[in-house]
Write an enzyme that holds these catalytic residues in place. Structure first.
Site, PDB file in Angstrom:
ATOM      1  N   LYS A   1      48.789  32.069  47.318  1.00 24.73           N
ATOM      2  CA  LYS A   1      48.925  32.238  45.885  1.00 24.73           C
ATOM      3  C   LYS A   1      49.620  31.015  45.287  1.00 24.73           C
ATOM      4  CE  LYS A   1      47.195  36.414  45.796  1.00 24.73           C
ATOM      5  NZ  LYS A   1      46.018  36.800  44.990  1.00 24.73           N
TER       6      LYS A   1
ATOM      7  N   GLU B   1      40.889  29.770  43.013  1.00 18.28           N
ATOM      8  CA  GLU B   1      40.419  31.080  42.555  1.00 18.28           C
ATOM      9  C   GLU B   1      41.119  31.478  41.259  1.00 18.28           C
ATOM     10  OE1 GLU B   1      40.663  35.626  44.376  1.00 18.28           O
ATOM     11  OE2 GLU B   1      40.565  33.888  45.707  1.00 18.28           O
TER      12      GLU B   1
ATOM     13  N   GLU C   1      37.156  38.568  40.817  1.00 14.34           N
ATOM     14  CA  GLU C   1      38.016  39.692  41.159  1.00 14.34           C
ATOM     15  C   GLU C   1      38.175  40.676  40.009  1.00 14.34           C
ATOM     16  OE1 GLU C   1      42.806  40.269  42.106  1.00 14.34           O
ATOM     17  OE2 GLU C   1      41.772  38.424  42.703  1.00 14.34           O
TER      18      GLU C   1
ATOM     19  N   ASP D   1      44.786  30.657  44.954  1.00 14.79           N
ATOM     20  CA  ASP D   1      44.483  31.687  43.971  1.00 14.79           C
ATOM     21  C   ASP D   1      45.574  31.681  42.906  1.00 14.79           C
ATOM     22  OD1 ASP D   1      43.839  33.939  42.534  1.00 14.79           O
ATOM     23  OD2 ASP D   1      43.875  35.319  44.228  1.00 14.79           O
TER      24      ASP D   1
ATOM     25  N   ASP E   1      34.163  42.388  43.219  1.00 19.88           N
ATOM     26  CA  ASP E   1      35.162  43.395  43.554  1.00 19.88           C
ATOM     27  C   ASP E   1      34.498  44.761  43.490  1.00 19.88           C
ATOM     28  OD1 ASP E   1      38.524  43.832  43.362  1.00 19.88           O
ATOM     29  OD2 ASP E   1      37.259  45.513  42.791  1.00 19.88           O
TER      30      ASP E   1
ATOM     31  N   HIS F   1      35.996  39.955  46.997  1.00 12.66           N
ATOM     32  CA  HIS F   1      37.443  40.130  46.880  1.00 12.66           C
ATOM     33  C   HIS F   1      37.848  41.402  47.608  1.00 12.66           C
ATOM     34  CE1 HIS F   1      40.856  42.108  44.644  1.00 12.66           C
ATOM     35  NE2 HIS F   1      41.419  41.016  45.106  1.00 12.66           N
TER      36      HIS F   1
END
Length: 434
Positions: free
Chosen positions: A218, A272, A304, A246, A327, A354
């Site tokens: 992240k 992402e 996502e 992400d 997703d 995702h």
């Protein structure tokens, strides 16, 4: 034997993940939760489905399922399967509840939970895991399950049929490959934003030793912190393994480009959700910028929280996405996922679903296997996200080996939760919340 859905039960199930930092990113720090749906039948198995939420607000999604349940209760499985788009629209285009979307947010996620429960029931009745049930459906039945309204300018039913028919060629060979080696995967468990550096280093080292050669971290905190953590992971995995990033939508467009100018140092495979999920043109501009920055080595990934097939259509038409992340809970269930997989195949963009959360890994393993067998027909650039959290609460949890998903074998969508987990984590009266 005619199987009728006799009742719909809804459970508010929440897991206290916020305290440990599991799932933490630049925007979210939640208690992973599920709006869990059970479809009782008159003599058949129970259909199970859910949508994933982040804690507070799960009660709203539960209420939305209750508001839509009358469209499912009393229906036979045979009549739903005979007219799948009509059934899907009864939920997603309810003449009053659609106003609360349309086809996005709480209502759409609740509709998806019900739709997924129906598909789980269909696969259980057929005695097949969902991936096989879908992959073995005739082309005309798969096409008949897709609502082409609002996407026919990008994908027609004839084009979808052509893609699915081509997917029949080499089907046995691809199935043998999946059975032997499983689905390629990447792990996100090493790099949550709330983890200290020592934990990131230790988790990365452990994941590498377990066979993972693609890992995601992240970003979206202070840029110096993001770069320091990225250097730690890159040092542990070496130059040849993949490192994905992400941002969870935290950046503005210009801010994303500035951040990636610095983060390009560690050779990211993708960035992402670099900006707001609905900003199609912003994603397109970022995609052009990271291509120039990295000579095409880095690409934009998103999906996502892309609400529906129409957003995906625009992302693909605008060349705004190099990796499409469907997703299974955000959109309106299996029917809409079929549309999105077919759109991706039409535009030649790989799908890396995702996952994480509650049960998303259990869902998407089926979708990725089906995509390989009948739609995308390639594993090039395809990976399924894996997060090592909460699988023990499912009757048929995911299985991995050497950084790859192993094919599920139990009938259904792997979506049935253990009764004892529902009882313990039911909100607000389960023992875990007292």
């Amino acid at each position: 034997m005619t199987i009728t859905i006799t009742d719909v039960s809804v459970h508010d199930v929440r897991f206290p993940t916020a305290a440990s930092g599991d799932g933490s990113d630049a925007i979210n720090r939640g208690d992973y939760s599920a709006t869990y749906v059970e479809l009782a039948t008159d003599g058949g198995p129970t259909g199970a489905g859910f949508t994933f939420t982040n804690g507070r607000g799960n009660e709203i999604t539960c209420a939305a399922v209750h508001a839509l349940a009358h469209h499912v209760r009393g229906r036979t499985v045979a009549e739903i399967a005979a007219e799948p788009v009509a059934f899907w629209r009864s939920l997603t285009a309810d003449v009053q509840l659609r106003w609360l979307g349309p086809e996005k947010g709480v209502i759409h996620m609740a509709a998806g939970a019900l739709v997924n429960a129906v598909w789980d029931l269909r696969a259980k009745l057929a005695g097949k895991p969902m991936w096989r049930y879908l992959a073995e459906l005739p082309t005309d039945e798969l096409v008949a399950s897709v609502d082409f309204r609002h996407i026919s300018d990008a994908l027609t039913s004839d084009e979808a049929a052509t893609i699915l028919d081509k997917g029949l060629v080499g089907w046995d060979d691809r199935l043998a490959e999946l059975e032997q080696t499983g689905l390629p995967s990447y792990t996100t468990s090493v790099g949550w934003l709330g983890y200290p550096d020592d934990k990131v280093r230790a988790l990365t080292r452990a994941a590498y030793d377990q066979g993972w050669r693609a890992m995601k971290m992240k970003v979206g905190g202070p840029l110096d912190d993001d770069l320091r953590r990225a250097r730690i992971i890159r040092a542990e995995i070496g130059p040849d393994a993949l490192l994905m990033m992400d941002a969870n939508q935290v950046w503005d467009v210009d801010e994303a480009i500035t951040a990636m100018t610095a983060l390009a140092e560690v050779d990211p495979y993708w960035i992402e959700e670099p900006t707001h999920a609905d900003d199609v043109l912003g994603h397109a501009r970022i995609a052009r910028a990271v291509t120039d920055l990295t000579g095409g080595r880095c690409r934009v990934a998103t999906g996502e929280v892309a609400a529906n097939r129409v957003i995906f259509k625009q992302l693909l038409q605008a060349e705004a996405v190099g990796v499409m992340q469907v997703d299974a809970c955000r959109v309106g269930g299996v029917d809409e996922v079929l549309a999105e997989l077919l759109l991706a195949a039409k535009f030649g963009v790989p799908v890396c679903p995702h996952a994480g959360g509650v049960g998303l890994c259990e869902y998407v393993q089926h979708l990725a296997a089906f995509d390989f067998l009948r739609v995308g027909t390639s594993l090039d650039g395809r990976m399924v996200e894996y997060v090592d959290h909460l699988h023990e609460h499912f009757v048929d949890p995911v299985r991995t080996r050497g950084g790859r998903y192993l094919l599920p074998t139990a009938p259904g969508y792997s979506s049935t939760m253990r009764p004892e987990s529902i009882a313990r984590f039911r909100f607000p009266d389960g023992p875990a919340w007292r």
